[in-house]
Scaffold this motif. Structure first.
Motif, mmCIF file in Angstrom:
data_model
loop_
_atom_site.group_PDB
_atom_site.id
_atom_site.type_symbol
_atom_site.label_atom_id
_atom_site.label_comp_id
_atom_site.label_asym_id
_atom_site.label_seq_id
_atom_site.Cartn_x
_atom_site.Cartn_y
_atom_site.Cartn_z
ATOM 1 N N GLU A 164 0.221 -1.555 0.065
ATOM 2 C CA GLU A 164 -0.346 0.301 -0.268
ATOM 3 C C GLU A 164 0.687 1.528 -0.173
ATOM 4 O O GLU A 164 0.378 2.516 -0.505
ATOM 5 C CB GLU A 164 -0.616 0.159 1.496
ATOM 6 C CG GLU A 164 -1.584 1.474 1.249
ATOM 7 C CD GLU A 164 -2.360 1.383 2.628
ATOM 8 O OE1 GLU A 164 -2.149 -0.105 2.867
ATOM 9 O OE2 GLU A 164 -3.409 2.594 2.903
ATOM 10 N N TRP A 437 -11.747 -5.939 -10.082
ATOM 11 C CA TRP A 437 -11.311 -6.868 -9.197
ATOM 12 C C TRP A 437 -10.409 -7.338 -9.568
ATOM 13 O O TRP A 437 -9.323 -8.188 -9.399
ATOM 14 C CB TRP A 437 -12.801 -7.216 -9.302
ATOM 15 C CG TRP A 437 -13.901 -7.629 -10.272
ATOM 16 C CD1 TRP A 437 -14.578 -6.984 -10.959
ATOM 17 C CD2 TRP A 437 -13.207 -8.914 -11.265
ATOM 18 N NE1 TRP A 437 -15.000 -7.951 -12.234
ATOM 19 C CE2 TRP A 437 -14.371 -8.735 -12.071
ATOM 20 C CE3 TRP A 437 -11.635 -9.891 -11.282
ATOM 21 C CZ2 TRP A 437 -14.119 -9.862 -13.718
ATOM 22 C CZ3 TRP A 437 -11.819 -10.589 -12.271
ATOM 23 C CH2 TRP A 437 -13.196 -10.538 -13.456
ATOM 24 N N VAL A 492 -11.416 0.025 -2.486
ATOM 25 C CA VAL A 492 -9.571 -0.547 -2.471
ATOM 26 C C VAL A 492 -8.743 -0.537 -3.778
ATOM 27 O O VAL A 492 -8.732 -0.168 -3.847
ATOM 28 C CB VAL A 492 -9.764 -1.440 -1.404
ATOM 29 C CG1 VAL A 492 -7.512 -1.932 -1.134
ATOM 30 C CG2 VAL A 492 -9.825 -1.235 0.380
ATOM 31 N N MET A 493 -9.795 -1.512 -4.319
ATOM 32 C CA MET A 493 -9.826 -1.933 -5.866
ATOM 33 C C MET A 493 -9.520 -0.557 -6.471
ATOM 34 O O MET A 493 -8.465 -0.322 -7.925
ATOM 35 C CB MET A 493 -10.305 -3.228 -6.522
ATOM 36 C CG MET A 493 -10.246 -3.962 -5.695
ATOM 37 S SD MET A 493 -8.050 -4.358 -6.044
ATOM 38 C CE MET A 493 -7.445 -4.635 -6.744
ATOM 39 N N THR A 495 -9.129 2.446 -5.991
ATOM 40 C CA THR A 495 -7.960 3.369 -5.324
ATOM 41 C C THR A 495 -6.666 2.829 -5.777
ATOM 42 O O THR A 495 -5.635 3.448 -6.216
ATOM 43 C CB THR A 495 -7.282 3.093 -3.449
ATOM 44 O OG1 THR A 495 -8.949 3.709 -2.948
ATOM 45 C CG2 THR A 495 -6.329 4.262 -3.091
ATOM 46 N N VAL A 496 -6.152 1.495 -5.676
ATOM 47 C CA VAL A 496 -5.189 0.444 -6.351
ATOM 48 C C VAL A 496 -5.337 1.367 -8.014
ATOM 49 O O VAL A 496 -4.006 1.440 -8.603
ATOM 50 C CB VAL A 496 -5.631 -0.870 -6.137
ATOM 51 C CG1 VAL A 496 -4.204 -1.286 -7.460
ATOM 52 C CG2 VAL A 496 -5.538 -1.369 -4.800
ATOM 53 N N ASN B 13 -2.693 -11.051 -4.906
ATOM 54 C CA ASN B 13 -3.582 -10.892 -4.714
ATOM 55 C C ASN B 13 -4.626 -11.345 -4.477
ATOM 56 O O ASN B 13 -6.020 -11.427 -4.206
ATOM 57 C CB ASN B 13 -4.171 -8.985 -4.849
ATOM 58 C CG ASN B 13 -4.946 -8.218 -3.588
ATOM 59 O OD1 ASN B 13 -5.014 -8.360 -3.058
ATOM 60 N ND2 ASN B 13 -6.059 -7.898 -4.462
ATOM 61 N N SER B 32 -1.368 -7.724 3.383
ATOM 62 C CA SER B 32 -2.350 -6.473 2.812
ATOM 63 C C SER B 32 -3.669 -6.351 1.845
ATOM 64 O O SER B 32 -3.173 -7.776 0.494
ATOM 65 C CB SER B 32 -1.673 -5.465 3.025
ATOM 66 O OG SER B 32 -1.848 -5.488 1.689
ATOM 67 N N PRO B 33 -4.887 -5.713 1.802
ATOM 68 C CA PRO B 33 -5.930 -5.455 0.488
ATOM 69 C C PRO B 33 -5.254 -5.361 -1.176
ATOM 70 O O PRO B 33 -6.178 -5.576 -1.613
ATOM 71 C CB PRO B 33 -7.323 -5.459 1.124
ATOM 72 C CG PRO B 33 -6.193 -4.429 2.067
ATOM 73 C CD PRO B 33 -4.745 -5.287 2.569
ATOM 74 N N PHE B 34 -4.020 -4.951 -0.845
ATOM 75 C CA PHE B 34 -3.218 -4.057 -1.827
ATOM 76 C C PHE B 34 -2.348 -5.411 -2.705
ATOM 77 O O PHE B 34 -1.665 -5.751 -2.003
ATOM 78 C CB PHE B 34 -2.426 -3.074 -1.231
ATOM 79 C CG PHE B 34 -3.269 -1.977 -1.016
ATOM 80 C CD1 PHE B 34 -3.525 -1.130 -1.717
ATOM 81 C CD2 PHE B 34 -4.011 -1.485 0.109
ATOM 82 C CE1 PHE B 34 -4.187 0.343 -1.857
ATOM 83 C CE2 PHE B 34 -4.566 -0.432 0.179
ATOM 84 C CZ PHE B 34 -4.649 0.836 -0.656
ATOM 85 N N PRO B 35 -2.156 -4.959 -3.784
ATOM 86 C CA PRO B 35 -1.800 -6.724 -4.606
ATOM 87 C C PRO B 35 -0.866 -6.026 -4.457
ATOM 88 O O PRO B 35 0.115 -4.634 -4.830
ATOM 89 C CB PRO B 35 -2.540 -5.988 -6.095
ATOM 90 C CG PRO B 35 -2.614 -4.887 -6.187
ATOM 91 C CD PRO B 35 -3.470 -3.932 -4.733
ATOM 92 N N GLU B 37 2.348 -7.094 -1.698
ATOM 93 C CA GLU B 37 3.084 -7.227 -0.889
ATOM 94 C C GLU B 37 4.026 -7.964 -1.015
ATOM 95 O O GLU B 37 4.982 -7.625 -0.082
ATOM 96 C CB GLU B 37 1.786 -7.814 -0.165
ATOM 97 C CG GLU B 37 1.842 -7.662 1.457
ATOM 98 C CD GLU B 37 2.056 -5.885 1.400
ATOM 99 O OE1 GLU B 37 1.375 -5.357 1.325
ATOM 100 O OE2 GLU B 37 3.311 -5.452 2.007
ATOM 101 N N ARG B 120 -14.553 -14.619 -7.852
ATOM 102 C CA ARG B 120 -14.030 -13.372 -8.794
ATOM 103 C C ARG B 120 -14.354 -14.676 -9.820
ATOM 104 O O ARG B 120 -14.146 -15.763 -10.487
ATOM 105 C CB ARG B 120 -13.616 -12.968 -8.539
ATOM 106 C CG ARG B 120 -12.472 -13.491 -8.834
ATOM 107 C CD ARG B 120 -10.903 -12.645 -8.970
ATOM 108 N NE ARG B 120 -9.820 -13.390 -10.097
ATOM 109 C CZ ARG B 120 -9.170 -13.624 -10.817
ATOM 110 N NH1 ARG B 120 -10.057 -13.796 -11.973
ATOM 111 N NH2 ARG B 120 -7.720 -14.568 -10.551
#
Lengths: 519, 464
Positions: A164, A437, A492-493, A495-496, B13, B32-35, B37, B120
């Motif tokens: 992040e 996603w 969140v995605m 934002t990414v 992720n 983390s939820p951010f790819p 990591e 997904r």
């Protein structure tokens, strides 16, 4: 045309553009069109300035641009005052004569002119096109070393951070680069012009103190040297330095004559009793004129040059801001509504609605758009929904092309897209559809870079972001792609994606997430 | 014999690190939820008696699946080790850094554990990844790690997995229990026939280790109960000092000591189950502030009405008062009596009825010295046991890959674990408790094995 645009305006334009990022296009159009009606016929800068005024009024509090402008005023004032006091104090301390040791004119040059010339030279070298400092190998070496240390430190810091923070930092650095690219020159010239204000103030301070001392005290000037330094040589140098004003104030007035120079030569062993008072005072006009001609005037000239360059850079920066172009485009596009009037029971209503701008426009001059869609999504793509969505952004879907799944075929895509874009109008936009996603992986970011390279830096690229939709009531629901567009599910995605795009530092690249109100 | 390696691979992720964190019981893994990591491979060795026999490798996510597939297709059939050949060919291509890094263990001969988020849709990039992994010709298995409860796409994933992998399995890295973790390890045997003995050894060792941890947990809980239930606190008091304030302070100190002992035991459990970040925080003794004689409280305590009658019949005056109070519908606020206090403490305890009914434990040590504790109320035993069982349950079932740590959890509303205990066990508890508070060490020692068995059976049931 006289430009009224300021740095504060540029800052505010960026600020408001960032605030508008998630506002629906239609709302922006209606709002911006209203502003331009108030200043109809105005040129771009004036219209944008009027728009900024309207936004500032609406904001109701100090904007970053206004804060910057106020702060800049304070800094200018501070530098001018500080320079004046500093120069005055320096001059007051220097021009001291107690009847024993006259003021040494050579010291005057060493203290008040040589350092100024040195810094002036540095400034001129720095301002030379192509970074004058690069001409000197030691400075080049220092620059390389500095860059190496910076890169190493950056890498080390980067690897310690989580995903992040890395993402945020990269986006921030890229936006910083982008900002520097747009306004860097403006700030550079501003900084140089501030130093000139300071230098001018110092010179004025020294001049003021010298004039005051000369007016109210008895000052004497002389010269001395251990070296075999003849009065003739000094006279030649003095005459040379006095060339700029000698046509107005000749020898004896604008600069001392040879006799006066000989008469003001101090030899400590012999004392100053033998020296004539007329010779000892003959130096002051020359010294003050030197300060004006070689201290104050070059700084004034440089200051004016910096202001001129700053204004030029500012004007150029405005043309490098896609936000400004987009805004200008919105302001110029008339709102056309073709919505049916409310049913009045058979009679045709001839009166216009009281607030016509509130009507939802169904068509407006739209820019053509080429849409790229992942090949696997194309067969079931809800084309009508996409067309409507783009229309609401002021875009008209002209063509739809698949992004091939196979790497080999993908390689040929940018060139083909560039060819197709040439056939569309110059203001055409390139749109890409992506699913929020799926994280933006490097291969996709590279594709964006290649597309940018292929279509050039001007053309706008819009990344359309959609979601997958929530789990339906009936589980399992039919597999995607769905028949309708869905907003991104996970903020969140979004934002990414936003930060990944920001990291590309591409001013003409925009993210457009599908919003619930778009459906 | 070289150590067997299993590389956990997948799209960014998708929860690779979470799966590994849970599987290896290591919550130090960055999740983390951010790819993006994970940028470097990280090894998680499985050691049995200091001997490394298996190693899991966490890897970065795919960044160029299409290109990898494209290049691997060119190498397939021509190279004995396509992954290594590809790494060699593109070693200087920095844009492929992550992809080459993830292929490094595969090139060394590691088996592949492919992780995908089954909640997904399946996309072409996923198919490319699976195909690319198939071309590496390494043994491989897929794991579906659903990040949310969207089940619409599961069948697509499963059918794609069947085409590309030797086996596949569901494994929710955030909700998985110990039993499911063992099941995944067990399933890894299907990855390659040659690997079966090693994986079986790992599974057997993990099961033994788990049993040892359960035994240690029983000892921790028993030790804590013994310490708290027999706890006494002595304090000296000056005659001049305000009596009410002194009592209040004494009570506060007693409660703080009890809470501290309980917290210490919880921390030992937490360490035992290798949690360094997660800390399940039960709210203070929330139940203690409630009317202990209400039916709700019994249920919260984990005691049924019948069990309470048994306890009452066994002679606890406190319980008898409780039953009386219940019959009259009165609320006595008995728990204010936590740690009976001697001296002129009747009023402080909350009323005449209480003083009459409750036999208060506590001996005056002199005019200036007071003693608080041990607690005469058997309910404290059940409160503590149920809280520890709840803590144990949450701790063992908290997946190490989870990072959404909860706020303090109140015990109110939690069903008691002791509710289904038979009369015999309740009687044993009662006898052990009485022996503890009366300092009858011989009886305490005699009943200890029975208590150990009772607690062990409960822990076993919880961990199933």
């Amino acid at each position: 045309m006289k430009t009224t645009w300021s740095i504060g305006d540029s800052i505010d334009l960026e600020y408001f553009a960032a605030l508008d990022q998630d506002t629906p296009y239609q709302t922006l159009r209606e709002r911006d069109r209203q502003v331009v009606e108030e200043v109809s016929g105005a040129a771009k800068e004036q219209a944008l300035a009027a728009w900024l005024q309207a936004r500032r009024r609406e904001a109701g509090r100090a904007t970053p641009g206004e804060i910057f402008t106020s702060a800049l005023g304070v800094v200018r004032l501070f530098l001018a005052l500080f320079g004046l006091i500093f120069g005055f104090a320096a001059g007051w301390g220097f021009f001291i004569y107690l009847g024993q040791a006259p003021v040494n004119v050579l010291y005057f040059f060493v203290v008040f002119l040589l350092p100024q010339w040195f810094f002036l030279l540095l400034a001129v070298v720095a301002l030379l096109p192509g970074h004058g400092f690069g001409l000197y190998p030691p400075l080049q070496l220092a620059g390389t070393l500095l860059r190496y240390c910076y890169t190493a430190a950056w890498k080390k810091l980067f690897n310690c951070l989580g995903a992040e923070k890395r993402l945020r930092l990269t986006a921030f650095a890229s936006q910083g680069r982008l900002f520097a690219g747009r306004l860097g020159k403006v700030f550079f010239w501003l900084a140089v012009s501030l130093t000139q204000i300071f230098a001018c103030a110092i010179n004025i301070g020294v001049l003021a103190s010298a004039l005051l001392k000369i007016a109210v005290t008895d000052l004497a000037f002389g010269w001395q040297s251990t070296m075999a330094f003849s009065a003739e040589k000094l006279f030649a140098a003095v005459r040379f330095l006095a060339l700029p004003w000698s046509w107005l104030w000749p020898e004896g007035v604008g600069h001392p004559s040879l006799v006066q120079i000989v008469g003001s030569h101090i030899v400590l062993k012999e004392g100053i009793v033998r020296l004539q008072s007329e010779d000892l005072v003959s130096w002051w006009p020359f010294l003050l004129l030197c300060l004006v001609a070689y201290g104050l005037l070059p700084r004034l000239v440089l200051w004016l040059f910096c202001r001129w360059q700053g204004r030029r850079a500012l004007a150029q920066s405005l043309s490098r801001m896609p936000e400004a172009d987009e805004l200008w485009q919105r302001m110029r596009s008339p709102l056309v509504t073709t919505a049916g009037l409310p049913d009045t029971g058979g009679e045709i209503a001839i009166t216009m609605p009281a607030t016509p701008r509130k009507e939802r426009p169904e068509s407006a001059p739209a820019r053509p758009a080429l849409l790229l869609v992942p090949a696997e999504l194309q067969p079931d793509l809800p084309k009508d929904a996409i067309t409507d969505w783009l229309a609401r952004q002021g875009l008209s879907l002209t063509a739809l092309r698949p992004i091939p799944a196979e790497y080999g075929a993908q390689l040929a895509l940018p060139a083909a897209v560039a060819e197709e874009m040439k056939t569309l109008a110059p203001a055409a936009a390139l749109c890409l559809l992506a699913e929020s996603w799926l994280p933006p992986i490097a291969s996709f970011m590279e594709l964006l870079r290649q597309l940018r390279q292929a279509i050039g830096s001007e053309g706008q690229i819009i990344l359309l972001l959609i979601g997958k939709g929530k789990n339906g009531e009936s589980t399992p629901a039919p597999a995607p792609p769905s028949s309708a567009l869905v907003p991104p599910d996970d903020p969140v995605m979004v934002t990414v994606w936003r930060q990944k795009l920001a990291a590309l530092a591409d001013p003409a690249l925009r993210l457009l997430p599908f919003a619930a109100e778009d459906s | 014999m070289p150590v067997l390696e299993i590389a956990v691979i997948g799209h960014p992720n998708e929860g690779k690190s979470s799966v590994l964190s849970t599987l290896a019981e290591d919550d130090s893994v960055r999740v983390s939820p951010f790819p993006g990591e994970t940028t470097k491979c990280r090894a998680f060795p499985v050691l049995i008696d200091g001997r490394e026999i298996l190693r899991f490798i966490d890897t970065p996510g795919f960044q160029h699946p299409e290109r990898l597939l494209y290049e691997l297709k060119k190498l397939a059939g021509k190279e004995a080790n396509p992954a290594e050949a590809l790494r060699q060919r593109f070693v200087s291509d920095t844009s492929l850094r992550d992809d080459l890094e993830l292929l490094a263990p595969v090139a060394r001969g590691a088996a592949i554990l492919y992780v995908a988020d089954g909640s997904r849709p399946l996309r072409q990039v996923d198919r490319d990844e699976m195909e690319a992994l198939r071309l590496t010709e390494r043994p491989r298995m897929a794991v579906i790690n659903c990040k949310d409860d969207d089940q619409r796409y599961l069948e697509d994933w499963r059918s794609e997995f069947r085409r590309n992998f030797n086996a596949n399995r569901m494994f929710n890295a955030h909700r998985v229990t110990y039993a499911e973790r063992i099941a995944l390890l067990d399933a890894l045997q299907a990855i390659d026939q040659e690997w079966q003995p090693v994986i079986a050894e790992v599974v057997a060792a993990v099961k033994k280790d788990w049993q040892a941890r359960l035994d240690t947990s029983v000892e921790i809980i028993l030790a804590m109960l013994e310490e708290i239930l027999a706890f006494r606190l002595n304090e000296s008091r000056s005659r001049l000092r305000d009596e009410a304030a002194f009592m209040a302070r004494l009570r506060k100190k007693y409660c703080a000591s009890v809470a501290e002992k309980e917290k210490r035991a919880q921390e030992r459990l937490r360490d035992l189950f290798r949690h360094r970040r997660f800390y399940y925080r039960l709210a203070g003794h929330s139940i203690l502030d409630q009317d202990l004689f209400s039916e709700t409280t019994w249920s919260l305590l984990g005691l049924s009405r019948q069990q309470l009658v048994i306890l009452g019949a066994l002679g606890g005056a406190a319980v008898a008062v409780g039953l009386d109070a219940l019959a009259g519908g009165a609320s006595l606020g008995l728990f204010a009596s936590l740690g009976g206090v001697v001296g002129a403490a009747g009023a402080w305890l909350g009323g005449e009825q209480l003083v009459k009914g409750v036999k208060i434990i506590g001996i005056p040590l002199g005019e200036e010295s007071l003693q608080i504790g041990p607690n005469s109320n058997i309910n404290l035993l059940f409160v503590l046991m149920n809280r520890m069982f709840l803590y144990f349950q949450e701790t063992i079932n908290w997946a190490h890959g989870r990072r959404d740590y909860p706020e303090a959890v109140a015990t109110a509303g939690q069903a008691g674990f002791t509710q289904r205990w038979p009369a015999g066990q309740i009687k044993t508890c009662r006898a052990w408790f009485e022996a503890l508070i009366h300092d009858e060490s011989e009886t305490v020692s005699r009943l200890r094995p029975e208590m150990r068995e009772i607690i062990a059976a409960s822990l076993m049931e919880i961990s199933r």
